[in-house]
Design a protein around this motif. Structure first.
Motif, short mmCIF file in Angstrom:
data_model
loop_
_atom_site.label_atom_id
_atom_site.label_comp_id
_atom_site.label_asym_id
_atom_site.label_seq_id
_atom_site.Cartn_x
_atom_site.Cartn_y
_atom_site.Cartn_z
N VAL A 147 0.99 -1.18 -0.02
CA VAL A 147 0.08 0.03 0.08
C VAL A 147 0.92 1.25 -0.01
CG1 VAL A 147 -1.79 1.21 1.29
CG2 VAL A 147 -1.79 -1.28 1.25
N VAL A 148 0.65 1.95 -1.16
CA VAL A 148 1.57 3.30 -1.26
C VAL A 148 0.99 4.55 -1.10
CG1 VAL A 148 3.29 4.10 -2.81
CG2 VAL A 148 2.88 1.77 -2.77
N ILE A 149 1.37 5.34 0.01
CA ILE A 149 0.69 6.60 0.36
C ILE A 149 1.59 7.73 0.21
CG2 ILE A 149 -0.79 7.87 1.88
CD1 ILE A 149 -0.27 4.17 2.53
N THR A 150 1.37 8.61 -0.41
CA THR A 150 2.50 9.79 -0.68
C THR A 150 1.75 11.20 -0.50
OG1 THR A 150 3.21 8.36 -2.62
CG2 THR A 150 4.14 10.60 -2.34
N TRP A 151 2.33 12.07 0.43
CA TRP A 151 1.98 13.39 0.90
C TRP A 151 2.99 14.16 0.12
CZ3 TRP A 151 1.76 8.92 4.15
CH2 TRP A 151 0.52 9.05 4.76
N VAL A 152 2.34 14.90 -0.84
CA VAL A 152 3.20 15.55 -1.77
C VAL A 152 3.05 16.92 -1.52
CG1 VAL A 152 4.09 16.03 -4.17
CG2 VAL A 152 3.13 13.91 -3.49
N ASP A 153 3.93 17.87 -1.02
CA ASP A 153 3.84 19.53 -0.89
C ASP A 153 2.71 19.63 0.11
OD1 ASP A 153 4.84 19.96 -4.53
OD2 ASP A 153 5.96 19.86 -2.72
N VAL A 154 2.58 19.17 1.20
CA VAL A 154 1.48 19.29 2.24
C VAL A 154 1.97 20.52 3.02
CG1 VAL A 154 0.27 16.97 2.02
CG2 VAL A 154 2.16 17.40 3.50
N ALA A 155 1.06 21.34 3.23
CA ALA A 155 1.40 22.43 4.51
C ALA A 155 0.66 22.50 5.68
CB ALA A 155 1.22 23.83 3.71
N THR A 156 0.79 23.03 6.51
CA THR A 156 0.24 23.42 7.78
C THR A 156 -0.94 24.03 7.50
OG1 THR A 156 1.45 25.33 8.50
CG2 THR A 156 2.33 23.30 8.99
N GLN A 157 -2.03 23.90 8.46
CA GLN A 157 -3.25 24.51 8.36
C GLN A 157 -2.95 26.04 9.06
OE1 GLN A 157 -6.51 22.66 10.32
NE2 GLN A 157 -8.09 23.98 9.31
N GLU A 158 -2.88 26.93 8.26
CA GLU A 158 -2.63 28.17 8.74
C GLU A 158 -3.00 29.27 7.83
OE1 GLU A 158 1.50 28.12 9.66
OE2 GLU A 158 2.17 28.03 7.59
N PRO A 159 -2.91 30.61 8.09
CA PRO A 159 -3.51 31.57 7.18
C PRO A 159 -2.65 31.63 5.66
CG PRO A 159 -3.32 32.43 9.32
CD PRO A 159 -2.86 31.26 9.56
N GLN A 160 -3.23 31.80 4.72
CA GLN A 160 -2.58 31.79 3.50
C GLN A 160 -1.50 32.65 3.48
OE1 GLN A 160 -3.42 29.80 0.75
NE2 GLN A 160 -5.13 28.81 2.07
N SER A 161 -0.28 32.17 2.91
CA SER A 161 0.91 33.12 2.57
C SER A 161 1.52 32.61 1.31
CB SER A 161 1.84 32.82 3.80
OG SER A 161 2.39 31.53 3.77
N ARG A 162 2.20 33.51 0.72
CA ARG A 162 2.73 33.13 -0.48
C ARG A 162 4.00 32.30 -0.30
NH1 ARG A 162 3.64 38.66 -3.74
NH2 ARG A 162 4.52 36.84 -5.25
N ASP A 163 4.55 32.31 0.63
CA ASP A 163 5.70 31.36 0.60
C ASP A 163 5.63 30.31 1.71
OD1 ASP A 163 5.76 33.00 2.77
OD2 ASP A 163 7.83 33.60 2.77
#
Length: 1318
Positions: A147-163
């Motif tokens: 079973v292959v699970i890949t988390w790709v470019d996941v971010a934290t749950q926080e206000p939007q920011s450009r970087d």
């Protein structure tokens, strides 16, 4: 894919070199995304998707058919609760496999979570490589599902920011039928944040495994939580930088097993290969910067300058190419017994008659004088052997030969050691490893990077207009090299036969080493400068020579620069008919820019790594195009195509798909299931596939169609043979219409007529047994009064605890009208026919009865009054106890005699049925993960197994009826190996191969003493002979191996065997036959001798690599490292009789016999500790009282071994007459006579007077202070006077008498007065 051969593990470990510097990239992850046919988790936060599994996953001790994929970096075994219940409140109430768990978000359409189930050969191969590399000592595994699970470019749950910072990581769950593994992959740039919000605070992200809530008898409780990170951010940042699998950023764990599970087991390879050191070349110029190849060391990029030959242009005299015409056209096929590859040579003929001798990736072309094979575009080689451009290459083979080290007179032998190599062709990196290199040789082979140099040349990175070895001559050639070391003039010859590409798509090679190398001490490292080597090409011959320097860094910090000269020739068979072959350049230069060598002493592996280029001997203008420098960034399975300037194009190699930067294997078998035709099996391999015929079929003349095999008649099976009857002979089918007749054991003849052998030769049965010949065999039967199987006979079985208790009480008598009788009103226990306590005991006088346990102790609340009987449960049955059950990793040993043996992390047993191993009853007694157990010993009195282990050096014990493992000794140990028990004296002995000493201690470990600490180099096996007070041990010092003996106190030490020994690993002693036997992994023999007579005899030859050995009756049982088995040997016939291979195929270490009853015999320490205050150590004539080492503040008395001489004077006062008796003793043997002073009493009168009724209080010591030395002489004397009354009972009666020899009087006399009642 089919990576099934044993040994790929070592090759796969080379990936540690490849990725050790910079970690893994996204291209190293398992394929993911739409192209991998993944499903996509719903975008958002705290999203969950349930998947029904095609095959179950084992997690802890549970089996799960469903998993739950969650946004927050984990997989659950049950529906996860809201994230507010576990974020910052770990561990959770549900089962969790956390790859990197935190409050994550994919709602911005950038981050994604992909998942799939995958049982494709590619996924299974990748998983197997990671697992087998992480657990190198375990059996290789082949998962059946992932079973292959890949988390790709996941971010934290926080206000939007450009970087926003983003993380990328992958979890692969790989399962077999009885085991599941978790593989975590963290790319080198994939961890950009290490904490996430949790309410009003921030928490560190978690990686690990939680079983969740576990239901108890009444309540739920939190189950185990195995966390792989800590609350320190550095532990999260270390995930892509460190490893437990040998590959940076890859972490492997065994997370579930069936039917038993102990705990999560992490991978065992935490050490990464060290990078090659940086060397500066002379005359380096700034403008060379772009031509350097980058290498990463400890995360920092360093660069190597290009090679510039000293002294300007190199002058080379070209060798004229001379084509050769063979006179007798034919095709030659050479068979090698070790490597199943046909070696082809060109001769005259036409393509129509080649019978597919060209590679499947080449075309055949006819010429006027014959034919040649030419590789198609996208492939390279000599036409007979063609491989895909850009595809990594692997080489496997065996190493044989003998090598002397330094001035050693004895060689170290290679017996089929594994050699593996891996080459990244598109940048010229090559890696080579050879396994099972002992520490006495491994460091000294480090300068020989040239062992792997030929593979570097064969697949070197090609500069424009030049070809590497494989492009020129293919994979079938012979290479012979001679190395001369200066200034000692030691010479080593290397011969390698390259046999082409085998059925696994690997280059096959056989290597032979012969000669001598200068010694490099253990702990020293070797550094080699970059070098170049000129290859000169002529007709079917390539030669090269060079002089190389290397630096040895010694353990004391000093360095030495050494030199060797190198000459080699490569012979091969080229196609003589292709005139274009004449365009081959007569000289080329191999440039080796980086050289790394390392000897891994722990795993006994030697590794070489090099970076290779093939080009102009004069260097020429440095090429800046990345395709020629190797800095192109193409996938390892891709070809780099140069463009204008520095432009490059990456193109996946044949058999792979992708954009060139990332390439995936094409499964040709899945895409076209009928590609191999009828009755054929398609076997997918990296970049290619192979067709194999089903059983009963073979390829026809076209090499493609599978035709049924017509098998000849087996006369043995049909019964048409002419052998003797099956009771006397055996028929063995040998193929075709042939068979062989051979007489069965116990018969002699030509197989067609067999006659019985009379096996009743002297010594075949025990000396107290009768031998009776039978047809094909014989029987042994003990004489009347003796008990046993005839091969071992004893006067009687050992007295049990109940019988000793009963007999002691019966020996306390009082005088009556008819002589002595038991004291009135005395309770006498009752024993059953086996000597055990009857479950119900009664007092004969009072009528009270009660229940007792196995030790005779009354069970509280079971006593009943006269006239009634309690209901007592038999000791061997009854209802199960109420309360906790036995630990799942401790399995009680059933009744009977067993073999106990050690494997890495466990102790197992095999029941014995007679002398046969009852294999289906074999189980693990103890499961001790992460431990390396070496020696095992058994205490037959307390039913305890003792073992040594070297991971965290210690000696431990456990009750085999189901007890907790208990550490007995933990301190001042370095490498404890052999261990032995004196069950009579209640002591244990062990060897330490690093401290080079032998120690003894009481069984609880509290009293410890060194008894041998000189003239030992590698002590290993140790055994005891308790009844005779002797100790035996082996020392496998390679320069002077020996087997020694001493008394148990270490005195009277002497060498028993020193000639014709190699590696005497195992020892055993059979007390019935007085035979000392050993197994030698150096001479490959098993031998026995009587220690007192020295009559050494060979039992068996040709054994492979024995380690431990034990004996029982007629059989000797030994563990073998090569066979991963317990092997039974009949020591009388000198033949192996059986073999047992445990389910877990790893090295087997120590072995011992767990007797159903203790062997018969006594020694001087068996009763009352021999009168010693501390350690009692038996000797043949007595015992020595010894104090523990560093005994401070204890009242300990030491005395010499045995009794030398002295006299005891005893006065009896019997009915008014005085009798004086003197006892003289010498060397522990009593000599006595009577001296009458008054009266006319005879010696017989004394015996008849009821001396056994003497009370201890009736003894008056007239000699002064009570001491200890003569106590045993007194007991022996009383035994004599009691006409053989039970010695144990006598000792119990008279042990209050404490007498001792006065050390200042050489002939001591002691007086005792005894009062007797008529």
């Amino acid at each position: 894919m089919g990576w099934q051969e044993r040994g790929w593990l070592a090759c796969a470990s080379f990936l540690g070199f490849v990725a050790s510097a910079q970690g893994i990239t996204r291209g190293d992850l398992f394929p993911y995304g739409p192209s991998a046919r993944d499903q996509l988790l719903e975008p958002g936060t705290d999203k969950t998707h349930r998947i029904e599994l095609q095959k179950p996953v084992l997690f802890y001790d549970g089996t799960f058919d469903t998993l739950f994929i969650n946004t927050n970096g984990f997989v659950a075994t049950a529906q996860p609760t809201s994230e507010s219940t576990y974020l910052g409140k770990m561990p959770p109430k549900f089962g969790m496999i956390a790859a990197l768990q935190g409050d994550l978000d994919t709602s911005d359409a950038v981050g994604k979570v992909f998942f799939r189930q995958d049982s494709s050969p590619d996924a299974l191969r990748r998983a197997a490589e990671h697992i087998n590399r992480a657990f190198p000592e375990d059996d290789e595994v082949d998962p059946t599902n992932t079973v292959v699970i890949t988390w790709v470019d996941v971010a934290t749950q926080e206000p939007q920011s450009r970087d926003k910072k983003r993380n990328t990581f992958q979890l692969v769950i790989a399962s077999l039928e009885t085991t599941s593994y978790a593989i975590f992959l963290y790319t080198r740039d994939g961890i950009q944040f290490t904490s996430t919000p949790a309410g009003d605070s921030s928490v560190i992200m978690h990686s690990g495994f939680s079983k969740g809530s576990v239901r108890g008898f009444v309540f739920y409780s939190q189950g185990p939580y195995y966390r792989t990170t800590t609350d320190d951010e550095a532990s999260v940042r270390a995930l892509p930088e460190e490893t437990n699998s040998g590959l940076r950023g890859v972490w492997v764990y065994e997370i579930g097993t069936s039917p038993y599970f102990t705990n999560v087991a992490p991978g065992e390879v935490t050490v990464l290969p060290t990078e090659a050191p940086v060397y500066a070349a002379p005359n380096r110029h700034e403008e060379d910067t772009d031509a350097r190849r980058p290498v990463y060391t400890n995360g920092q990029q360093v660069e190597y300058p290009t090679y510039e030959p000293e002294g300007g242009q190199v002058q080379v005299h070209p060798v004229q190419y001379q084509p050769h015409q063979p006179q007798n056209p034919e095709v030659v096929v050479v068979d090698d017994t070790d490597i199943n590859v046909d070696v082809f040579s060109y001769n005259l003929g036409k393509c129509a008659n080649t019978r597919n001798k060209c590679s499947q990736f080449s075309d055949c072309k006819d010429y006027s004088n014959g034919f040649c094979c030419h590789c198609r575009p996208g492939f390279y080689g000599n036409g007979i052997q063609c491989v895909a451009e850009g595809k990594p290459q692997r080489m496997n083979g065996k190493v044989h030969g003998k090598v002397y080290v330094g001035n050693s007179p004895s060689p170290l032998e290679f017996i089929g050691n594994d050699l593996h190599s891996y080459v990244v062709v598109n940048d010229g990196r090559s890696y080579v490893a050879i396994s099972d290199i002992p520490q006495t040789l491994g460091p000294s082979l480090q300068p020989l990077a040239a062992l792997g140099g030929v593979i570097g040349w064969a697949f070197a990175l090609e500069q424009p207009g030049f070809k590497n070895g494989f492009s020129t001559i293919g994979g079938e050639f012979t290479r012979q090299a001679e190395v001369t070391f200066m200034p000692g003039n030691e010479k080593l010859t290397i011969k390698q036969e390259f046999r082409g590409i085998d059925e696994h798509d690997h280059l096959a090679v056989s290597t032979t080493l012969e000669g001598r190398v200068p010694e490099v001490p253990l702990g020293a490292s070797v550094q080699m400068e970059r070098y170049s080597e000129i290859y000169q090409y002529s007709n079917n011959l390539i030669t090269s020579s060079s002089t190389r320097d290397y630096k040895v860094s010694l353990p004391d910090g000093s360095t030495e620069t050494r030199t060797y000269q190198w000459r080699q020739t490569i012979t091969f068979q080229s196609c003589q008919h292709d005139e274009s072959a004449r365009d081959m350049k007569p000289t080329q230069m191999l440039s080796v820019d980086q050289v790394f060598v390392m000897y891994d002493a722990n795993n006994e592996l030697i590794r070489f790594a090099m970076s290779n280029k093939i080009g102009d001997v004069n260097g020429g203008q440095p090429e800046e195009n990345p395709c020629f420098t190797g800095r192109h960034g193409c996938d390892t399975n891709a070809v780099c195509r140069p463009g204008e300037g520095n432009q490059v194009t990456c193109q996946c190699a044949a058999g792979f798909n992708g954009d060139g930067r990332t390439c995936y294997d094409i499964d040709e078998c899945r895409e076209d299931p009928q590609t191999c035709g009828f009755h054929a099996i398609c076997n997918n391999q990296p970049g290619t596939f192979r067709c194999e015929c089903e059983d009963g079929y073979q390829f026809g003349s076209d090499g493609h169609t599978c035709a049924e095999v017509r098998r000849p008649v087996d006369a043995c099976e049909e019964g048409t043979h002419t052998c003797d009857i099956p009771e006397r002979a055996q028929c063995s089918y040998t193929g075709g219409s042939s068979y062989i007749c051979s007489c069965l054991p116990g018969f002699i003849g030509d197989g067609r007529i067999c006659q019985d052998i009379d096996e009743c030769q002297p010594g075949r049965c025990h000396q107290e047994a009768l031998c009776q010949n039978t047809q094909g065999s014989f029987t042994c039967q003990c004489r009347p009064g003796y008990y046993g199987d005839g091969l071992s006979c004893s006067p009687g079985r050992t007295t049990t605890r109940c019988e000793s208790h009963r007999d002691n009480l019966l020996s306390v008598t009082e005088l009556g009208p008819r002589g002595p009788r038991p004291v009135a009103g005395q309770y006498i226990p009752t024993c059953d026919e086996n000597g055990a306590y009857e479950p119900m005991q009664c007092h004969g006088s009072t009528g009270y009865c009660w229940c007792v346990d196995q030790n005779g102790q009354e069970i509280l609340g079971s006593r009943s009054g006269p006239g009634s009987r309690p209901m007592c449960i038999d000791h061997d049955g009854g209802p199960p106890p109420i309360g906790p059950t036995t630990r799942p990793d401790v399995h009680p040993l059933p009744s009977g005699t067993h073999l106990l043996f050690a494997q890495s992390g466990r102790i197992e047993y095999v029941p014995l049925e007679g002398y046969d191993m009852k294999k289906d009853g074999a189980k693990a007694v103890l499961h001790l993960p992460e431990k390396v157990i070496i020696g095992v010993a058994y205490d037959c009195v307390e039913k305890m197994v003792y073992w040594t282990e070297i991971t965290s050096p210690s000696i431990s014990k456990a009750n085999i009826q189901g007890g907790e493992p208990v550490a007995v000794i933990r301190s001042d140990l370095h490498s404890p190996e052999g261990i032995a028990i004196d069950h009579l004296g209640r002591t244990m002995f062990w060897t330490d191969s690093v401290k080079d000493r032998i120690e003894v201690a009481s069984l609880d470990g509290t009293q410890r003493r060194v008894i041998i600490d000189s003239d030992l180099v590698n002590p290993r096996a140790i055994i005891t002979d308790p009844p005779n007070g002797n100790l035996y041990w082996s020392d496998w010092n390679r320069d002077a191996p020996k087997i020694e003996t001493s008394y148990m106190d270490g005195s009277n030490r002497r060498v028993l065997v020193k000639d014709d020994l190699g590696l005497p690993n195992g020892l055993t002693y059979d007390s019935q036959s007085s035979q000392l036997c050993w197994a030698d992994a150096g001479t490959h023999k098993m031998e026995c001798m009587h220690p007192g007579r020295g009559d050494r005899r060979k039992v068996l030859e040709g054994i492979q690599y024995p380690f431990g050995i034990t004996s029982y009756g007629k059989n000797i049982y030994y563990t073998d490292w090569r066979r991963d088995a317990v092997v039974a040997v009949d020591r009388y016939t000198g033949k192996e009789s059986d073999e047992f291979q445990p389910q877990k195929r790893t090295k087997l270490y120590g072995i011992t016999t767990a007797y159903a009853q203790c062997p018969s015999g006594q020694n001087y320490c068996a009763v009352n500790n021999g009168g010693c205050t501390h350690l009692c150590l038996a000797t043949p004539n007595g015992r020595s009282c010894k104090c523990p080492t560093n005994a401070v503040g204890v009242n300990c008395v030491e005395s010499d071994s045995g009794l030398s001489h002295g006299r005891i004077h005893v006065e009896y006062d019997l009915a008014g007459s005085n009798l004086h008796q003197e006892l003289q003793f010498k060397s522990g043997r009593a000599l006595h006579h009577l001296e009458e002073q008054e009266g006319n009493l005879k010696e017989a009168d004394i015996c008849d007077s009821g001396l056994a009724g003497v009370e201890p209080g009736g003894v008056d010591d007239m000699a002064g202070p009570q001491q200890t030395e003569l106590s045993f002489a007194w007991e022996k004397y009383m035994d004599c006077r009691l006409q053989g009354a039970d010695l144990q009972a006598t000792a119990a009666l008279f042990t209050p008498i404490l007498l001792s020899e006065n050390s200042q009087q050489p002939d001591h006399e002691t007086w005792i007065r005894i009062g007797l009642q008529a």
